[in-house]
Write an enzyme that holds these catalytic residues in place. Structure first.
Site, PDB file in Angstrom:
ATOM      1  N   ARG A 174       0.827  -1.195   0.000  1.00 13.04           N
ATOM      2  CA  ARG A 174       0.000   0.000   0.000  1.00 13.04           C
ATOM      3  C   ARG A 174       0.867   1.254   0.000  1.00 13.04           C
ATOM      4  O   ARG A 174       2.041   1.215   0.362  1.00 13.04           O
ATOM      5  CB  ARG A 174      -0.920   0.009   1.221  1.00 13.04           C
ATOM      6  CG  ARG A 174      -1.871  -1.176   1.294  1.00 13.04           C
ATOM      7  CD  ARG A 174      -2.691  -1.122   2.573  1.00 13.04           C
ATOM      8  NE  ARG A 174      -3.641  -2.228   2.679  1.00 13.04           N
ATOM      9  CZ  ARG A 174      -3.377  -3.391   3.293  1.00 13.04           C
ATOM     10  NH1 ARG A 174      -2.197  -3.570   3.862  1.00 13.04           N
ATOM     11  NH2 ARG A 174      -4.291  -4.343   3.344  1.00 13.04           N
ATOM     12  N   LYS A 199      -1.849  -2.014   7.406  1.00 14.51           N
ATOM     13  CA  LYS A 199      -3.254  -1.783   7.726  1.00 14.51           C
ATOM     14  C   LYS A 199      -3.694  -2.720   8.848  1.00 14.51           C
ATOM     15  O   LYS A 199      -3.400  -3.907   8.843  1.00 14.51           O
ATOM     16  CB  LYS A 199      -4.119  -2.022   6.485  1.00 14.51           C
ATOM     17  CG  LYS A 199      -5.568  -1.617   6.663  1.00 14.51           C
ATOM     18  CD  LYS A 199      -6.321  -1.732   5.362  1.00 14.51           C
ATOM     19  CE  LYS A 199      -7.776  -1.289   5.527  1.00 14.51           C
ATOM     20  NZ  LYS A 199      -8.522  -1.388   4.251  1.00 14.51           N
ATOM     21  N   HIS A 270      -2.133   2.400  -6.092  1.00 14.78           N
ATOM     22  CA  HIS A 270      -3.000   1.234  -5.961  1.00 14.78           C
ATOM     23  C   HIS A 270      -3.138   0.490  -7.287  1.00 14.78           C
ATOM     24  O   HIS A 270      -3.460  -0.699  -7.308  1.00 14.78           O
ATOM     25  CB  HIS A 270      -4.373   1.651  -5.441  1.00 14.78           C
ATOM     26  CG  HIS A 270      -4.871   0.780  -4.329  1.00 14.78           C
ATOM     27  ND1 HIS A 270      -4.287   0.735  -3.079  1.00 14.78           N
ATOM     28  CD2 HIS A 270      -5.882  -0.118  -4.285  1.00 14.78           C
ATOM     29  CE1 HIS A 270      -4.931  -0.125  -2.317  1.00 14.78           C
ATOM     30  NE2 HIS A 270      -5.898  -0.666  -3.034  1.00 14.78           N
ATOM     31  N   ARG A 273      -0.734  -2.199  -7.190  1.00 16.36           N
ATOM     32  CA  ARG A 273      -1.177  -3.247  -6.255  1.00 16.36           C
ATOM     33  C   ARG A 273      -2.137  -4.203  -6.956  1.00 16.36           C
ATOM     34  O   ARG A 273      -1.996  -5.424  -6.874  1.00 16.36           O
ATOM     35  CB  ARG A 273      -1.834  -2.591  -5.046  1.00 16.36           C
ATOM     36  CG  ARG A 273      -2.295  -3.558  -3.949  1.00 16.36           C
ATOM     37  CD  ARG A 273      -2.744  -2.736  -2.746  1.00 16.36           C
ATOM     38  NE  ARG A 273      -3.448  -3.499  -1.735  1.00 16.36           N
ATOM     39  CZ  ARG A 273      -2.850  -4.199  -0.765  1.00 16.36           C
ATOM     40  NH1 ARG A 273      -1.539  -4.241  -0.711  1.00 16.36           N
ATOM     41  NH2 ARG A 273      -3.562  -4.844   0.134  1.00 16.36           N
ATOM     42  N   HIS A 296      -3.993  -9.086   3.378  1.00 15.50           N
ATOM     43  CA  HIS A 296      -5.436  -9.172   3.611  1.00 15.50           C
ATOM     44  C   HIS A 296      -5.719 -10.110   4.778  1.00 15.50           C
ATOM     45  O   HIS A 296      -5.142 -11.202   4.862  1.00 15.50           O
ATOM     46  CB  HIS A 296      -6.150  -9.700   2.361  1.00 15.50           C
ATOM     47  CG  HIS A 296      -6.250  -8.708   1.256  1.00 15.50           C
ATOM     48  ND1 HIS A 296      -6.517  -9.052  -0.055  1.00 15.50           N
ATOM     49  CD2 HIS A 296      -6.123  -7.350   1.262  1.00 15.50           C
ATOM     50  CE1 HIS A 296      -6.543  -7.963  -0.806  1.00 15.50           C
ATOM     51  NE2 HIS A 296      -6.312  -6.923  -0.028  1.00 15.50           N
ATOM     52  N   TYR A 305      -9.644 -10.766  -7.075  1.00 14.41           N
ATOM     53  CA  TYR A 305      -8.702 -10.820  -8.191  1.00 14.41           C
ATOM     54  C   TYR A 305      -8.920 -12.046  -9.066  1.00 14.41           C
ATOM     55  O   TYR A 305      -8.449 -12.095 -10.199  1.00 14.41           O
ATOM     56  CB  TYR A 305      -7.257 -10.781  -7.670  1.00 14.41           C
ATOM     57  CG  TYR A 305      -6.937  -9.462  -7.041  1.00 14.41           C
ATOM     58  CD1 TYR A 305      -6.757  -8.323  -7.818  1.00 14.41           C
ATOM     59  CD2 TYR A 305      -6.854  -9.320  -5.659  1.00 14.41           C
ATOM     60  CE1 TYR A 305      -6.498  -7.090  -7.237  1.00 14.41           C
ATOM     61  CE2 TYR A 305      -6.592  -8.101  -5.076  1.00 14.41           C
ATOM     62  CZ  TYR A 305      -6.412  -6.989  -5.875  1.00 14.41           C
ATOM     63  OH  TYR A 305      -6.164  -5.773  -5.298  1.00 14.41           O
TER      64      TYR A 305
END
Length: 356
Positions: A174, A199, A270, A273, A296, A305
């Site tokens: 990120r 995150k 992003h 990413r 994640h 994805y």
């Protein structure tokens, strides 16, 4: 009250700070409680932004205290969010509406647990169903290379910008994670980067490609010594002023190269990413490894994805769809066809022999 995301001036107070039972008093206490519970500053600022909007809406309707808010009031605010239009005339997304309501629900839950109010008026509020949206743009491998190659490495800062884009492309990290990278987070011998407090305040170790490491090292020894100032806090990527990047500055830096490549696709950090995750999946990476790379918590967040990665689905479509079967079977007769295509043929035959 907290500072804005860019570390700028404090936001103006909402509500009456002199009222011990008013919105302002409890909002300050709630934000302080979140920080004590080790919520990230970005989460705190996000909740503050949504709650400020709710408080202003309540004050416009003569409501000055949390105990004056009923379930009907919260439901009315939910309808207000649904009918709200942004400056460009578009409605708020259901995801945005949900985030507003989650902040309100969290706020009133805290008020109830602290015995500041007798009941939670937002406890039974139904959140809108959030749509699963695909990334707006994903670069192909050739497009990603084209964007990265826009950096003029013969000029000062060109190597830095190349290293930044190589890092985004290789790791899929990120924007804020890249901004926070330190020199000691890089392990050249093992080929890894340590992402600290990503995150959700989670650390993770991720691999980084050899080409990316080469450009980081080139920047580290060629350009960074000219940028770093004393005392050096070891931040890897620095601006021309020798300071860490702000989120907006990093976005504008990367976006400039995306636009210069003229791929017809827009985006910035992003975008790399999304591209990394999609291309790795298309090239056979297990989705669980991609989940670990991206940081994640839930696998279903990564599974989006699988919908973006179209290559395998397209191969199966070509192998099994009857409108193209003759041409496909003719291709399979070619002795030079690779083993992957033969597998697609086998899958196609199985689908014809044993339909669902």
């Amino acid at each position: 009250m907290s500072k804005g995301r860019g570390g700028s001036k404090k936001r103006p107070m909402v509500g009456n700070p002199d009222d011990p039972d008013g919105f302002a008093t409890f909002l300050i206490k709630f934000l302080e409680w979140m920080r004590i519970q080790n919520y990230s500053e970005r989460t705190v600022e996000g909740r503050e932004s949504y709650l400020r909007r709710f408080v202003i809406w309540c004050e416009e309707r003569g409501l000055a205290k949390p105990n004056e808010v009923s379930k009907a009031v919260v439901e009315r605010y939910q309808r207000f969010l649904f009918h709200t239009r942004k400056k460009n005339g578009d409605p708020l997304s259901f995801r945005s509406q949900s985030l507003h309501l989650l902040a309100i629900r969290s706020y009133f839950k805290w008020l109830t647990k602290q015995n500041y109010i007798l009941f939670n008026p937002a406890a039974e509020i139904d959140l809108p169903k959030v749509e699963n949206r695909l990334p707006r743009a994903v670069l192909t491998q050739s497009e990603a290379e084209s964007v990265i190659n826009q950096a003029d490495v013969s000029k000062f800062m060109g190597v830095r910008d190349r290293a930044i884009m190589e890092t985004l492309y290789s790791t899929g990290m990120r924007r804020m994670e890249l901004i926070g990278l330190k020199l000691y987070d890089l392990d050249v011998e093992r080929g890894t980067i340590f992402v600290r407090q990503g995150k959700g305040r989670k650390d993770r170790m991720i691999p980084v490609g050899e080409r990316c490491l080469m450009w980081i090292e080139k920047y580290r020894y060629q350009e960074r010594p000219e940028l770093a100032s004393y005392p050096d806090d070891s931040t890897i990527f620095l601006t021309h002023l020798g300071q860490p990047f702000s989120p907006q500055r990093l976005t504008s830096t990367v976006r400039r190269y995306v636009e210069k490549a003229e791929t017809g696709k827009s985006g910035s950090c992003h975008l790399f990413r999304h591209t990394m995750a999609t291309l790795m999946l298309e090239n056979g990476a297990d989705i669980r490894y991609i989940q670990a790379m991206l940081g994640h918590v839930r696998l279903d967040t990564t599974q989006i994805y699988t919908q973006v990665s179209i290559r395998a689905l397209k191969q199966i479509h070509s192998a099994t769809h009857p409108a193209k079967m003759e041409r496909t079977r003719k291709l399979f007769d070619d002795e030079e066809v690779d083993e992957t295509t033969k597998l697609m043929n086998d899958l196609g035959d199985d689908a014809l022999d044993d339909p669902e």
